[in-house]
Motif scaffolding. Structure first.
Motif, PDB file in Angstrom:
ATOM      1  N   GLN A   1       0.775  -0.925   0.087  1.00  0.00           N
ATOM      2  CA  GLN A   1       0.263   0.030  -0.294  1.00  0.00           C
ATOM      3  C   GLN A   1       0.993   1.129  -0.213  1.00  0.00           C
ATOM      4  O   GLN A   1       0.562   1.951  -0.673  1.00  0.00           O
ATOM      5  CB  GLN A   1      -0.495  -0.110   1.483  1.00  0.00           C
ATOM      6  N   ALA A   2       1.964   0.997   0.867  1.00  0.00           N
ATOM      7  CA  ALA A   2       2.779   1.837   0.557  1.00  0.00           C
ATOM      8  C   ALA A   2       2.774   2.319  -0.701  1.00  0.00           C
ATOM      9  O   ALA A   2       4.033   3.529  -1.884  1.00  0.00           O
ATOM     10  CB  ALA A   2       4.149   2.245   1.679  1.00  0.00           C
ATOM     11  N   MET A   3       4.343   1.285  -1.702  1.00  0.00           N
ATOM     12  CA  MET A   3       4.297   1.571  -2.669  1.00  0.00           C
ATOM     13  C   MET A   3       2.786   1.638  -3.969  1.00  0.00           C
ATOM     14  O   MET A   3       3.722   2.866  -4.452  1.00  0.00           O
ATOM     15  CB  MET A   3       4.515   0.286  -3.023  1.00  0.00           C
ATOM     16  N   LEU A   4       2.254   1.865  -3.733  1.00  0.00           N
ATOM     17  CA  LEU A   4       1.112   2.040  -5.104  1.00  0.00           C
ATOM     18  C   LEU A   4       0.930   3.998  -4.047  1.00  0.00           C
ATOM     19  O   LEU A   4       0.640   4.684  -5.801  1.00  0.00           O
ATOM     20  CB  LEU A   4      -0.050   1.545  -4.049  1.00  0.00           C
ATOM     21  N   ASN A   5       0.917   4.121  -2.984  1.00  0.00           N
ATOM     22  CA  ASN A   5       0.348   5.364  -2.831  1.00  0.00           C
ATOM     23  C   ASN A   5       1.398   6.335  -2.979  1.00  0.00           C
ATOM     24  O   ASN A   5       1.640   7.122  -3.474  1.00  0.00           O
ATOM     25  CB  ASN A   5       0.363   5.992  -1.306  1.00  0.00           C
ATOM     26  N   TYR A   6       2.929   6.065  -2.873  1.00  0.00           N
ATOM     27  CA  TYR A   6       3.697   6.077  -3.674  1.00  0.00           C
ATOM     28  C   TYR A   6       3.773   6.580  -5.247  1.00  0.00           C
ATOM     29  O   TYR A   6       4.384   7.725  -5.958  1.00  0.00           O
ATOM     30  CB  TYR A   6       6.150   5.574  -3.300  1.00  0.00           C
ATOM     31  N   LEU A   7       3.811   5.916  -5.564  1.00  0.00           N
ATOM     32  CA  LEU A   7       3.817   5.681  -7.483  1.00  0.00           C
ATOM     33  C   LEU A   7       2.998   6.469  -7.714  1.00  0.00           C
ATOM     34  O   LEU A   7       2.913   6.905  -8.872  1.00  0.00           O
ATOM     35  CB  LEU A   7       3.572   3.699  -8.220  1.00  0.00           C
ATOM     36  N   VAL A   8       1.187   6.046  -7.315  1.00  0.00           N
ATOM     37  CA  VAL A   8       0.520   7.297  -8.150  1.00  0.00           C
ATOM     38  C   VAL A   8       0.813   8.599  -7.737  1.00  0.00           C
ATOM     39  O   VAL A   8       0.393   9.502  -8.900  1.00  0.00           O
ATOM     40  CB  VAL A   8      -1.309   7.054  -7.195  1.00  0.00           C
ATOM     41  N   ARG A   9       1.857   8.812  -6.758  1.00  0.00           N
ATOM     42  CA  ARG A   9       2.055  10.376  -6.502  1.00  0.00           C
ATOM     43  C   ARG A   9       3.371  11.084  -7.415  1.00  0.00           C
ATOM     44  O   ARG A   9       3.772  11.843  -7.467  1.00  0.00           O
ATOM     45  CB  ARG A   9       2.359  10.909  -5.166  1.00  0.00           C
TER      46      ARG A   9
END
Length: 468
Positions: free
Chosen positions: A257-265
């Motif tokens: 979930q941290a990777m997804l949050n970082y990637l979307v930004r």
């Protein structure tokens, strides 16, 4: 119109960050529109494509939780369909065989470069009326020679390319195998793709693909070319900037979930908001807010986001990933405290789950050595007597607990007329091998009475044997 997106990785390596972000953007757009995302494996490069790479793509997608709605489809299973379309283009007069030798093409390129011209095929075989069908030939698409090809890119805006900038690209090699620009067009056409969301390194392919789609009288999808991801130094992201494989980040202790949050930004924003749940991403994602400029990878920002998710998560939601890391470290967690309680005690202290796993192994297996700096600092000659008195009082406790042992530590400190740290810190080192653990009562509770007393006894012997 029902939205259909696609994620089409080539199985020639791992799932890298750029590919994962492309998959995420396609997933979010499809989910937001209540459409679907297709997973398509573009494996026509048979020399470089491997089963291991296919599995690496599946593993990365599964870990991130990016579920596809159709597929996976494999291009190598669609060769007959590509042959049909190539023949259709030949029959329509939209393609032709090219018999030019490698030597002729190399010489042509050299001459064009000497003149300062853009290297491209000169159409030598475009008008041939007679030829030897037994000779080796590639098939070229007959690109329009006048006019322009244009589209309204959902990220970059209006893009228009003159057809005289494009040459007659090869759509089938001499062995009959199709090339990338042909297979992509046929797949997008057959699968009803409505939105092509991909990296802007594909912008140069789009006018060629649009001309082929027009020749086939197929509907054009909408295109959105998202910015590249660069390293912190502005160079193209590569291994020298750190791990670039999605699964390598898992191994380093990052949460999906941290990777997804970082990637979307990376290239998209919604005001000043930094933290997004997956539901919030689906709700708020908007291609109009994808930036045109390249995004820069920031390892410190990723770690900050990861630390936020570790702190904010229900400890129960971290158990599976935590145990995965403990397994990779070779730590048997079947005997010892509940993993969820270990996580609860350490989630405020860890930036990654790997860091947490490494620092909590002592709960499940006694330390085999003491960190040198902590032993030197906290193990003194008198420490053996202090720990011996502590052990004696521990064994006398009718009801043993971390809180009861905290009171024992205080009593022993008073007995030897030393500060609490002169007792508590040696206990930490005896239990964990190091001087940095959560509060002493929590640490003792998690280690448990049997192990705590056994480790205190070992520490006493070690001090008497090693400290003069």
């Amino acid at each position: 119109m029902s939205v259909i997106t696609r994620f089409p990785p080539s199985p020639t390596g791992y799932l890298h960050l750029g590919g994962a972000r492309t998959a995420l953007f396609n997933y979010l757009y499809a989910r937001q529109s209540q459409g679907k995302m297709i997973l398509r494996i573009e494996d026509t490069d048979r020399e470089r494509s491997t089963e291991e790479s296919v599995q690496a793509i599946f593993d990365g997608m599964n870990w991130l939780g990016l579920e596809h709605d159709e597929g996976p489809y494999f291009q190598t299973q669609r060769f007959e369909r590509y042959k049909e379309v190539i023949q259709q283009l030949l029959d329509q007069g939209e393609a032709y065989p090219c018999f030019c030798s490698r030597e002729r093409l190399d010489k042509l390129r050299e001459e064009q470069m000497e003149r300062g011209d853009k290297p491209r095929y000169d159409g030598h075989c475009r008008g041939l009326e007679t030829f030897d069908m037994d000779a080796d030939a590639v098939i070229r698409f007959k690109n329009p020679q006048s006019g322009t090809v244009a589209w309204d890119d959902l990220v970059k805006g209006r893009i228009e390319i003159s057809n005289d900038e494009l040459d007659d690209l090869i759509i089938a090699r001499s062995d009959g195998s199709p090339t990338y620009n042909l297979t992509v067009v046929v797949d997008d056409m057959d699968m009803g793709i409505t939105h092509v969301i991909r990296g802007d390194d594909h912008v140069n392919n789009t006018p060629r693909q649009l001309n082929i789609l027009d020749a086939l009288e197929a509907d054009r999808p909408h295109y959105a070319h998202v910015p590249m991801i660069l390293g912190s130094d502005g160079a193209r992201l590569s291994k020298r900037h750190g791990a670039v494989s999605v699964m390598a980040y898992r191994e380093e202790g990052y949460l999906p979930q941290a990777m997804l949050n970082y990637l979307v930004r990376l290239g998209w924003s919604h005001g000043d908001q930094e933290i997004f749940s997956l539901d919030e991403m689906i709700e708020k994602f908007d291609l109009r807010h994808v930036q045109k400029a390249a995004a820069r990878f920031d390892a410190d920002k990723l770690k900050w986001i990861n630390q936020h998710y570790i702190k904010a998560s229900d400890p129960a939601d971290l158990v599976d990933e935590y145990l995965w890391h403990m397994g990779r470290l070779g730590t048997d967690t079947t005997a010892g405290p509940a993993a969820v309680e270990v996580i609860r005690a350490h989630q405020e202290r860890a930036k990654t789950l790997l860091e947490m796993a490494q620092s909590t192994q002592f709960y499940f297996q006694a330390p085999t050595q003491y960190q040198d700096k902590d032993a030197k600092k906290h193990f003194k000659t008198q420490t053996a007597d202090i720990l011996a008195a502590l052990l004696e009082r521990s064994r006398a406790l009718p009801q043993w607990s971390g809180q009861a042992m905290h009171d024992v530590v205080q009593a022993v400190a008073e007995q030897f007329e030393v500060g609490m740290g002169k007792v508590g810190q040696p206990v930490r080192v005896a239990l964990s091998g190091a001087g940095n653990t959560p509060s002493l009562d929590v640490t003792l509770d998690l280690v448990g009475r049997e192990q705590a007393e056994a480790r205190l006894a070992v520490a006493i012997e070690w001090i008497r044997a090693n400290i003069a």
